[in-house]
Design a protein around this motif. Structure first.
Motif, short mmCIF file in Angstrom:
data_model
loop_
_atom_site.label_atom_id
_atom_site.label_comp_id
_atom_site.label_asym_id
_atom_site.label_seq_id
_atom_site.Cartn_x
_atom_site.Cartn_y
_atom_site.Cartn_z
N GLN A 264 38.37 -9.16 -10.16
CA GLN A 264 37.44 -9.83 -11.25
C GLN A 264 36.84 -8.63 -11.89
O GLN A 264 36.79 -7.48 -11.54
N VAL A 265 36.32 -8.68 -13.21
CA VAL A 265 35.72 -7.84 -14.09
C VAL A 265 34.65 -7.17 -13.30
O VAL A 265 33.74 -7.67 -12.77
N LEU A 266 34.83 -5.74 -13.26
CA LEU A 266 33.83 -5.03 -12.44
C LEU A 266 32.47 -5.08 -13.19
O LEU A 266 32.43 -5.21 -14.39
N SER A 267 31.09 -5.15 -12.45
CA SER A 267 29.85 -5.11 -13.06
C SER A 267 29.63 -3.89 -13.64
O SER A 267 30.60 -2.75 -13.48
N ALA A 268 28.74 -3.61 -14.73
CA ALA A 268 28.50 -2.20 -15.38
C ALA A 268 28.20 -1.40 -14.26
O ALA A 268 28.58 0.03 -14.66
N GLU A 269 27.39 -1.43 -13.29
CA GLU A 269 27.06 -0.51 -12.17
C GLU A 269 28.35 -0.29 -11.38
O GLU A 269 28.78 1.14 -11.18
N GLU A 270 29.32 -1.00 -11.29
CA GLU A 270 30.42 -0.63 -10.45
C GLU A 270 31.52 0.18 -11.21
O GLU A 270 32.02 1.13 -10.86
N PHE A 271 31.36 -0.31 -12.58
CA PHE A 271 32.44 0.35 -13.57
C PHE A 271 31.89 1.82 -13.68
O PHE A 271 32.61 2.69 -13.60
N ALA A 272 30.69 2.00 -13.78
CA ALA A 272 29.98 3.11 -14.06
C ALA A 272 30.33 4.15 -12.86
O ALA A 272 30.62 5.43 -13.00
N ARG A 273 30.25 3.70 -11.60
CA ARG A 273 30.35 4.41 -10.50
C ARG A 273 31.91 5.04 -10.30
O ARG A 273 32.10 5.92 -9.81
N LYS A 274 32.71 3.87 -10.77
CA LYS A 274 34.26 4.12 -10.39
C LYS A 274 34.70 5.16 -11.34
O LYS A 274 35.39 6.01 -11.12
#
Length: 545
Positions: A398-408
C-alpha cells in the motif's frame, strides 16, 4: 398602365418621390442581434453566433427565432426559478446569473482545466514486485496439460481475466459458482489474489520467460501502457502475448490441480477486460482479440487441442455486474472513480432498465488521466533532496504515508506533504470537473444532486489517505456525494473474502459471466447541437422561404 414611379412623380413631384423610394428600400433581415448585411451579400452564408452553423444571410433571422429562442430578449422574458438559490430570474438572463452569482457551484472546474499538463505514463518505471516475491513455479504448474476427450456432453467454463496496468486478476465461473484464482503457485506476492503484471526474460537465455522479477533477467513492467497509448511496437506486443500465455497456462493448471469436477468435458470461454467505458473502440478491441488469441495458442506445450470462445468486453460494464444483480441496486446517477497504479478512470453514468427489462448504463461524462499512484510517486521524487531512480521505488505494498516515505528515503517531511497536497489538488479537480460538466451540460435536473449521488471509489489505491483526501475535497463542492462498495456476492467458493478485498476482484468477477448477460453501455458523453437546416432551392427574391 403607369408604373409606381410614374404615379409618384405625378402626385408628389420628382423631389418628394426620391425620398419615398429611399424609404422603401429593403432592409436587412438580420435584426438587432446580428450585423447588417449588404443587399448584394444577403444570400451568402454567414456563421450564426450562437451555434456556429453556416446559414444564408437572409435566413439567419428565422433560424435564430426557431432554434435559439432563449437569445431573443423581447419574446422570451418569462421568469423561472434558479435551481441554486431559488431566486426568480428572467429566463434569458438565467445562464448569465449562474455564471456570476454561483461560480463556485456551477463551474468550479474552470480554472482547474489548465492547472496541470497531461503526463505520459511511459515516463514512469516503478517496480510492482520485489525480488523476494519471485518464485520458481510449483511442479504442478509445469506439468503437461491433460488432453480432454471429445464428448457430446460439453460443459461451459468461463474465465474472467482482468489484465491490469499494475496487477492481473482472474475469476473462473463454473456451474453458477465463482472461483478466484490463487497465484501462489507462481508468485510469493503477499496478496495471493493479485499477480504483478511483470515479465522477466533471462539475460543469457532469451527463450526463458518468468512472471515476476526473476534474478539475472531483464524486467518489463507496464506491459499494457503501450497498447493504451497506441504506440506499441511489435516487440512490446510480443511481450504482452508471452505474459498472457504464461497466465492462461497457469489458470488451466490451477483448475485441474484442485480437482474441481475432473471428469467434466469443458468448453473454455475467455472474456478479457477492455480498458474503455464501452466496446466502440474498434482498433483497441481488435488488438486485444488478436493478442489474446495468440497467447492462448502459445499457452500449450503441445499442439492446442482445446477450442476457445474469446470475447473482449468493457471493464466498466463488467465491474457493474455485481451491483446490478444485488438488492442494493439503486437507479439514477452514479459515479465510478477507479484509481490504479497508472491511471485514474472516472465515469458518471445512469442506472435504469429499458422497456425489455434490460440493464442500460448511459455514460454522460468520463475522464481518463495518468493520475495513479505512479504520478504520486513522481511528485514525491521531485521533492527528494537525494536523487533516487524511480525504478527502485517499490509499488507492491500500500502507498506509504508522507511520514513513512520521508523516513524511509531520508526526505524533508514538509516537501513530501507539499507533493501529496499537489496530488490531492489535481485528483480532486479532476473529479469536480467531471461532476461540473455533468450538472451543467448533461443531467442537471437529476434528484441525486439534492439527495445522494452514489460513488464507487475502487482500484488498488482506493484506501490510501491521499485518494480519500481528494474525494473529501470534492465533497466540499458537491455535498451530495456518498461512497458505497460493490456488494460481496454469495457464490464465491474459494475461501473467505471480505467486502473490502472484493473491490479489486470486481472487474474479473463481472467478466467471468456469460457476455450476453452483461449490461449495455450507451455513450451519451457528447454536446447537443441543433440539426442542420435542409438545403433550399434558390427561387430568387429577398423574402424568407
Amino acid at each position: 398602365m403607369p408604373t409606381l414611379q410614374e404615379e409618384l412623380e405625378k402626385k408628389f413631384g420628382a423631389k418628394r418621390t426620391k425620398k419615398i423610394t429611399e424609404k422603401r428600400k429593403p432592409t436587412s433581415p438580420l435584426g438587432v442581434v446580428h450585423k447588417k448585411v449588404k443587399k448584394n451579400e444577403n444570400r451568402k452564408p454567414i456563421k450564426c453566433q450562437y451555434c456556429d452553423l453556416d446559414i444564408r444571410a437572409d435566413m439567419i433571422r428565422k433560424h435564430c427565432r426557431e432554434l435559439h429562442p432563449e437569445q431573443n430578449v423581447k419574446k422570451n422574458n418569462k421568469y423561472i426559478e434558479c435551481d441554486i438559490c431559488q431566486s426568480r430570474i428572467r429566463s434569458d438572463f438565467l445562464s448569465e446569473h449562474k455564471k456570476k452569482k454561483h461560480q463556485e457551484h456551477i463551474y468550479p472546474d474552470i480554472k482547474s482545466e489548465v492547472t496541470k499538463p497531461r503526463i505520459s505514463i511511459k515516463n514512469f518505471n516503478f517496480s510492482l514486485s520485489s525480488v523476494k516475491d519471485f518464485k520458481v513455479p510449483d511442479d504442478w504448474a509445469l506439468k503437461e496439460e491433460v488432453t480432454q476427450e471429445n464428448k457430446n456432453d460439453v460443459i461451459d467454463i468461463y474465465i474472467g481475466l482482468d489484465f491490469g496496468t499494475s496487477y492481473t486478476k482472474a475469476v473462473i465461473r463454473y456451474s453458477q459458482d465463482s472461483y478466484i484464482v490463487d497465484w501462489s503457485g507462481i508468485s510469493n506476492f503477499p496478496n495471493s489474489n493479485t499477480l504483478p503484471s511483470e515479465l522477466s526474460i533471462k539475460k543469457n537465455n532469451p527463450n526463458n520467460f518468468n512472471v515476476g522479477r526473476a534474478p539475472d533477467s531483464d524486467i518489463f513492467s507496464n506491459l499494457k501502457i503501450p497498447l493504451l497509448e497506441k504506440r506499441a511496437t511489435k516487440e512490446e506486443e510480443d511481450r504482452v502475448v508471452i505474459y498472457l500465455s504464461l497466465v492462461l497456462r497457469y489458470i488451466r493448471q490451477w483448475w485441474h490441480k484442485h480437482d474441481i469436477y475432473p471428469d467434466a468435458n469443458l468448453r473454455w470461454n475467455l472474456t478479457i477486460g477492455l480498458p474503455a467505458k464501452d466496446n466502440t473502440h474498434e482498433s483497441l478491441h481488435k488488438q486485444y482479440i488478436s493478442l489474446t488469441n495468440k497467447a492462448w495458442a502459445m499457452s500449450f506445450k503441445k499442439n492446442n487441442t482445446l477450442k476457445l470462445e474469446l470475447n473482449c468486453f468493457s471493464e466498466f460494464a463488467a465491474q457493474m455486474q455485481t451491483y446490478l444483480k444485488n438488492i442494493r441496486r439503486q437507479k439514477d446517477l452514479h459515479l465510478l472513480c477507479d484509481v490504479g497504479g497508472g491511471t485514474v478512470d472516472i465515469v458518471c453514468f445512469n442506472v435504469h432498465l429499458n422497456d425489455k427489462d434490460e440493464d442500460i448504463l448511459p455514460t454522460f461524462t468520463s475522464e481518463v488521466e495518468p493520475l495513479g499512484t505512479h504520478y504520486l510517486f513522481q511528485e514525491r521524487l521531485k521533492a527528494l533532496d537525494t536523487k533516487i531512480q524511480s525504478g527502485k521505488l517499490h509499488d507492491a505494498a500500500q502507498v506509504l504515508s508522507a511520514e513513512e516515505f520521508a523516513r524511509k528515503y531520508n526526505a524533508n517531511i514538509k516537501s513530501i506533504q507539499d507533493a501529496d497536497d499537489r496530488y490531492v489538488e489535481d485528483l480532486s479537480n479532476l473529479i469536480i470537473k467531471v461532476l461540473s460538466r455533468m450538472k451543467s451540460n448533461r443531467y442537471g435536473n437529476s434528484p441525486s444532486w439534492k439527495n445522494r449521488l452514489r460513488v464507487f471509489l475502487c482500484g488498488g489505491a482506493a484506501k490510501t489517505k491521499v485518494v480519500r483526501s481528494a474525494m473529501a475535497k470534492a465533497q466540499v463542492s458537491f455535498k451530495c456525494l456518498g461512497g458505497i462498495l460493490f456488494p460481496l456476492p454469495d457464490d464465491i467458493q474459494t475461501g473467505s473474502m471480505d467486502e473490502d478485498d472484493f473491490q479489486r476482484i470486481s472487474v474479473a468477477y463481472g467478466l467471468a459471466f456469460d457476455p450476453f448477460s452483461l449490461p449495455k453501455c450507451i455513450d451519451e458523453d457528447k454536446e447537443w447541437h441543433p440539426p442542420t437546416l435542409p438545403p433550399r432551392e434558390d427561387y430568387g427574391g429577398d423574402y424568407d422561404k
